[in-house]
Scaffold this active site. Structure first.
Site, PDB file in Angstrom:
ATOM      1  N   GLN A 213       0.841  -1.199   0.000  1.00  0.00           N
ATOM      2  CA  GLN A 213       0.000   0.000   0.000  1.00  0.00           C
ATOM      3  C   GLN A 213       0.874   1.246   0.000  1.00  0.00           C
ATOM      4  OE1 GLN A 213      -3.243  -0.115   2.749  1.00  0.00           O
ATOM      5  NE2 GLN A 213      -3.886   1.946   2.243  1.00  0.00           N
ATOM      6  N   PHE A 214       1.201   1.724  -1.202  1.00  0.00           N
ATOM      7  CA  PHE A 214       2.068   2.892  -1.343  1.00  0.00           C
ATOM      8  C   PHE A 214       1.468   4.144  -0.720  1.00  0.00           C
ATOM      9  CE2 PHE A 214      -0.654   3.414  -4.999  1.00  0.00           C
ATOM     10  CZ  PHE A 214      -0.764   4.787  -5.160  1.00  0.00           C
ATOM     11  N   THR A 215       0.149   4.181  -0.545  1.00  0.00           N
ATOM     12  CA  THR A 215      -0.501   5.391  -0.015  1.00  0.00           C
ATOM     13  C   THR A 215      -0.131   5.669   1.436  1.00  0.00           C
ATOM     14  OG1 THR A 215      -2.510   4.184   0.580  1.00  0.00           O
ATOM     15  CG2 THR A 215      -2.438   5.206  -1.619  1.00  0.00           C
TER      16      THR A 215
END
Length: 164
Positions: free
Chosen positions: A79-81
């Site tokens: 989850q890059f966010t």
């Protein structure tokens, strides 16, 4: 590297309306990789993830057992966010590691988890895919692990020792 760790009774990942991974009791871990992360960050998160005491023992004493102690499952989802910064009301993700470099480090993370635990108890989503993550949080219990914070904690400890 950041990991949002949730104690779950079950969790699953769906891609294109197909469940690709699912676990029962254990941990669901949302994993964010920063552009400056290295193998040391991976080692820190793996060690903490396997040893953090989020489960009760047989007598009901809380915060006594780890996923390792209980031999539970782990579902990991990239989850890059997690590495966002807000610019006004719009998120900016320039701190997140990009592309194949991020995928390689994420795969290193999964391999290390499997090597230090049981590969058959580790599940994951699909890197870079649009996923639906279904989590049945148990408690609810949600914690954040941050390898960058661990570096800052060590620096503070060293400074305290040098300057009593």
């Amino acid at each position: 590297m950041k990991a949002i760790v949730q104690r779950v009774t079950s969790a699953s990942v769906t891609v294109d309306q197909e469940v690709i991974s699912a676990i029962g009791r254990g941990l669901c871990v949302l994993v964010g990789i920063c552009k400056d992360d290295t193998a040391k960050d991976v080692e820190y998160i793996v060690r903490k993830l396997l040893n953090i005491r989020l489960f009760e023992d047989t007598s009901g004493k809380r915060w006594s057992k780890s996923v390792l102690d209980e031999q539970l499952e782990i579902l990991c989802v990239s989850q890059f966010t997690l590495y966002h910064r807000l610019k006004g009301n719009k998120p900016d993700f320039h701190l997140a590691m990009q592309g194949t470099e991020a995928q390689d480090l994420y795969n290193t993370f999964l391999r290390q988890l499997g090597q230090k635990y049981h590969p058959d108890k580790i599940r994951d989503g699909k890197f870079g895919a649009y996923m639906q993550v279904h989590i049945q949080n148990d408690g609810p219990v949600t914690l954040e692990l941050d390898s960058g914070a661990s570096k800052n904690d060590k620096t503070e400890e060293i400074n305290k020792e040098d300057n009593p």
